[in-house]
Design a protein around this motif. Structure first.
Motif, PDB file in Angstrom:
ATOM      1  N   ASN A  61      -0.188   1.815 -19.908  1.00 24.59           N
ATOM      2  CA  ASN A  61      -1.587   2.130 -19.600  1.00 24.59           C
ATOM      3  C   ASN A  61      -1.926   1.802 -18.152  1.00 24.59           C
ATOM      4  O   ASN A  61      -2.896   1.095 -17.857  1.00 24.59           O
ATOM      5  CB  ASN A  61      -2.531   1.389 -20.549  1.00 24.59           C
ATOM      6  CG  ASN A  61      -2.321   1.798 -21.985  1.00 24.59           C
ATOM      7  OD1 ASN A  61      -2.013   2.968 -22.266  1.00 24.59           O
ATOM      8  ND2 ASN A  61      -2.486   0.860 -22.896  1.00 24.59           N
ATOM      9  N   ARG A  62      -1.098   2.280 -17.231  1.00 27.58           N
ATOM     10  CA  ARG A  62      -1.313   2.142 -15.800  1.00 27.58           C
ATOM     11  C   ARG A  62      -1.208   0.710 -15.304  1.00 27.58           C
ATOM     12  O   ARG A  62      -1.612   0.384 -14.187  1.00 27.58           O
ATOM     13  CB  ARG A  62      -2.689   2.724 -15.407  1.00 27.58           C
ATOM     14  CG  ARG A  62      -2.885   4.197 -15.823  1.00 27.58           C
ATOM     15  CD  ARG A  62      -4.267   4.681 -15.494  1.00 27.58           C
ATOM     16  NE  ARG A  62      -4.474   4.747 -14.055  1.00 27.58           N
ATOM     17  CZ  ARG A  62      -4.112   5.773 -13.276  1.00 27.58           C
ATOM     18  NH1 ARG A  62      -3.508   6.829 -13.808  1.00 27.58           N
ATOM     19  NH2 ARG A  62      -4.355   5.769 -11.979  1.00 27.58           N
ATOM     20  N   THR A  63      -0.664  -0.209 -16.167  1.00 27.75           N
ATOM     21  CA  THR A  63      -0.465  -1.611 -15.782  1.00 27.75           C
ATOM     22  C   THR A  63       1.026  -1.913 -15.803  1.00 27.75           C
ATOM     23  O   THR A  63       1.719  -1.628 -16.789  1.00 27.75           O
ATOM     24  CB  THR A  63      -1.187  -2.572 -16.751  1.00 27.75           C
ATOM     25  OG1 THR A  63      -2.584  -2.298 -16.707  1.00 27.75           O
ATOM     26  CG2 THR A  63      -0.951  -4.020 -16.372  1.00 27.75           C
TER      27      THR A  63
ATOM     28  N   ASP B  17       3.321   1.672  -1.894  1.00 28.64           N
ATOM     29  CA  ASP B  17       3.967   1.713  -3.210  1.00 28.64           C
ATOM     30  C   ASP B  17       5.387   1.168  -3.177  1.00 28.64           C
ATOM     31  O   ASP B  17       6.238   1.584  -3.962  1.00 28.64           O
ATOM     32  CB  ASP B  17       3.958   3.144  -3.777  1.00 28.64           C
ATOM     33  CG  ASP B  17       2.554   3.665  -4.023  1.00 28.64           C
ATOM     34  OD1 ASP B  17       1.664   2.811  -4.335  1.00 28.64           O
ATOM     35  OD2 ASP B  17       2.324   4.871  -3.929  1.00 28.64           O
TER      36      ASP B  17
ATOM     37  N   ASP C  58       0.813  -1.215   0.000  1.00 30.97           N
ATOM     38  CA  ASP C  58       0.000   0.000   0.000  1.00 30.97           C
ATOM     39  C   ASP C  58       0.847   1.266   0.000  1.00 30.97           C
ATOM     40  O   ASP C  58       0.365   2.350  -0.365  1.00 30.97           O
ATOM     41  CB  ASP C  58      -0.932   0.007   1.229  1.00 30.97           C
ATOM     42  CG  ASP C  58      -1.948  -1.126   1.161  1.00 30.97           C
ATOM     43  OD1 ASP C  58      -2.197  -1.618   0.025  1.00 30.97           O
ATOM     44  OD2 ASP C  58      -2.467  -1.537   2.213  1.00 30.97           O
TER      45      ASP C  58
ATOM     46  N   ASP D 149      -2.446  -4.447 -12.245  1.00 27.37           N
ATOM     47  CA  ASP D 149      -3.287  -3.372 -12.786  1.00 27.37           C
ATOM     48  C   ASP D 149      -3.295  -2.155 -11.849  1.00 27.37           C
ATOM     49  O   ASP D 149      -3.135  -2.280 -10.619  1.00 27.37           O
ATOM     50  CB  ASP D 149      -4.723  -3.872 -12.985  1.00 27.37           C
ATOM     51  CG  ASP D 149      -4.801  -4.947 -14.046  1.00 27.37           C
ATOM     52  OD1 ASP D 149      -3.999  -4.891 -14.996  1.00 27.37           O
ATOM     53  OD2 ASP D 149      -5.668  -5.861 -13.922  1.00 27.37           O
ATOM     54  N   ASN D 150      -3.514  -0.969 -12.485  1.00 23.80           N
ATOM     55  CA  ASN D 150      -3.697   0.299 -11.734  1.00 23.80           C
ATOM     56  C   ASN D 150      -2.573   0.555 -10.738  1.00 23.80           C
ATOM     57  O   ASN D 150      -2.779   0.741  -9.535  1.00 23.80           O
ATOM     58  CB  ASN D 150      -5.048   0.290 -11.001  1.00 23.80           C
ATOM     59  CG  ASN D 150      -6.217   0.166 -11.949  1.00 23.80           C
ATOM     60  OD1 ASN D 150      -6.209   0.763 -13.028  1.00 23.80           O
ATOM     61  ND2 ASN D 150      -7.214  -0.613 -11.561  1.00 23.80           N
ATOM     62  N   VAL D 151      -1.349   0.516 -11.222  1.00 24.31           N
ATOM     63  CA  VAL D 151      -0.198   0.780 -10.350  1.00 24.31           C
ATOM     64  C   VAL D 151       0.305   2.210 -10.504  1.00 24.31           C
ATOM     65  O   VAL D 151       1.221   2.627  -9.793  1.00 24.31           O
ATOM     66  CB  VAL D 151       0.938  -0.212 -10.657  1.00 24.31           C
ATOM     67  CG1 VAL D 151       0.510  -1.628 -10.349  1.00 24.31           C
ATOM     68  CG2 VAL D 151       1.391  -0.074 -12.110  1.00 24.31           C
ATOM     69  N   VAL D 152      -0.267   2.928 -11.428  1.00 25.30           N
ATOM     70  CA  VAL D 152       0.196   4.295 -11.687  1.00 25.30           C
ATOM     71  C   VAL D 152      -0.870   5.262 -11.168  1.00 25.30           C
ATOM     72  O   VAL D 152      -2.036   5.209 -11.582  1.00 25.30           O
ATOM     73  CB  VAL D 152       0.460   4.531 -13.176  1.00 25.30           C
ATOM     74  CG1 VAL D 152       0.915   5.972 -13.404  1.00 25.30           C
ATOM     75  CG2 VAL D 152       1.499   3.539 -13.700  1.00 25.30           C
ATOM     76  N   GLY D 153      -0.473   6.144 -10.265  1.00 28.10           N
ATOM     77  CA  GLY D 153      -1.404   7.146  -9.739  1.00 28.10           C
ATOM     78  C   GLY D 153      -1.441   8.382 -10.638  1.00 28.10           C
ATOM     79  O   GLY D 153      -1.000   8.367 -11.786  1.00 28.10           O
TER      80      GLY D 153
END
Length: 394
Positions: free
Chosen positions: A245-247, A189, A187, A261-265
């Motif tokens: 693409n945020r992955t 990062d 959490d 997935d969704n690792v980029v803020g």
């Protein structure tokens, strides 16, 4: 009927008795492959039995006499043309005893094989064919002994190579090497790598706040190529980490991939991605968070010590049948193997079709001569005949 006719009939009867003896001798000659001249003359001297013996007869006198039994003199006279009764025939014989008897002057075979008698009164009588039919064939002789076995034939040529055998079983699995078994981002990062020996390393934050875009730095000169380090042991590491693409996709050296997935803020200031390497001297994983300016050891060996052999894994499911490969080249002829033991006799095959009749075998050897048959029973004693008249002086 006059006496002359009766005399001729008596002469014929006597001649027939002589013919029986001559026929036996003639038959013996014929069976031996000899021939009788067309004009053979009976010569006085030897008896009919002696003539038969000279021509091949092998029985006794008693057997010879038994073979002559047949029709009576009266029956023979009737066959020769006599037409009176038996009592008339007897009276005629008694009358002949008091008169001169007509004798046989000569006996010969004509060119048709018929016996012709010439009587003392120069009359002739044709008695017809005197040669009987061939007797039945004798029994076959005993079979000869089997000949010696022939020599063994030469060995046949080697047969064609057999089909390839089935594939052997898979060998046991080798010892597992140390590899990355899990990649996780906390959490906070932070990137956590977990290895197969249950050790883990925290690579720190991998997603920083988006900073302001800095100026483009000048490209530095390419550094000189360092000396070739020693060949390290092969292990499983991270081949590439990329974010699309945020992955985030982490690709390991063995081809495995981990997708997060969704690792980029939200966009923030440019951060510095950590860099990982293996120290050639210590064989440990090292990490840099300042673009390679400094490196910090993780204390984790890139290749650990040889672990104990694990238990064999369960047999995997049978894979699909692969396509048939091309036939390989025929290998060199192997050495001749030792002769195997004789296999068990196979089951009886079905009855084959009847073959063609084979060629007639060679004539077997002549069988041994059979023993002489037993003498036939003695016939009944005939009545005593009248004493015949004394013959003329020779």
């Amino acid at each position: 009927m006059n006496k002359t006719v009766v005399k001729k009939i008596v002469a014929v009867v006597v001649a027939v008795m002589l013919v029986i003896g001559i026929s036996a001798g003639t038959a013996a000659i014929i069976h031996k492959g000899q021939s009788i001249p067309a004009a053979t003359t009976v010569v006085n001297g030897l008896s009919a039995y002696e003539l038969a013996v000279e021509n091949g007869y092998e029985g006794t006198v008693q057997q010879w006499l038994g073979s002559l039994q047949g029709a009576s003199a009266y029956e023979l006279a009737v066959e020769g043309g006599y037409e009176g009764s038996e009592s008339e025939w007897t009276e005629a014989l008694n009358a002949l005893a008091e008169s001169d008897i007509v004798g046989i002057k000569t006996a010969s075979f004509n060119d048709k094989g018929q016996l012709v008698l010439t009587l003392s009164d120069d009359t002739s009588v044709n008695l017809g064919n005197a040669i009987g039919k061939d007797g039945a064939d004798g029994k076959d002789g005993a079979d000869g002994k089997d000949g010696a076995d022939g020599k063994d034939g030469a060995d046949g040529k080697d047969g064609a190579d057999g089909k390839d055998g089935a594939d052997g079983k898979d060998g046991a699995d080798g010892t597992d090497g140390i590899s990355i078994t899990n990649v996780d981002i906390t959490d906070n990062d932070e990137l956590i790598l977990t290895f197969s020996d249950n050790k883990s390393v925290n690579l720190g934050k991998v997603v920083g706040a988006t900073g302001a875009q800095g100026p483009q730095g000048e490209k530095g000169e390419t550094g000189a190529t360092g000396a070739q380090g020693p060949q390290g042991e092969e292990g499983v590491g991270i081949k590439n980490i990329k974010i699309e693409n945020r992955t985030m996709i982490i690709i390991l050296t063995n081809g495995n991939e981990f997708i997060f997935d969704n690792v980029v803020g939200a966009d923030g200031e440019d951060g510095i991605s950590p860099q990982i390497r293996i120290n050639a001297s210590t064989n440990e994983w090292e990490i840099s968070t300042d673009n390679g300016s400094t490196w910090e050891s993780t204390g984790v060996k890139a290749t650990g010590a040889q672990g104990e052999k694990g238990e064999p894994g369960a047999t995997g499911a049978q894979g699909p049948q692969g396509e048939k490969g091309e036939t390989g080249a025929t290998g060199a002829q192997g050495p001749q193997g030792e002769k195997g033991e004789t296999g068990a006799t196979g089951a009886q095959g079905p009855q084959g079709e009847k073959g063609e009749t084979g060629a007639t075998g060679a004539q077997g050897p002549q069988g041994e001569k059979g023993e002489t048959g037993a003498t036939g029973a003695q016939g009944p004693q005939g009545e005593k005949g009248e004493t015949g008249a004394t013959g003329a002086q020779g």
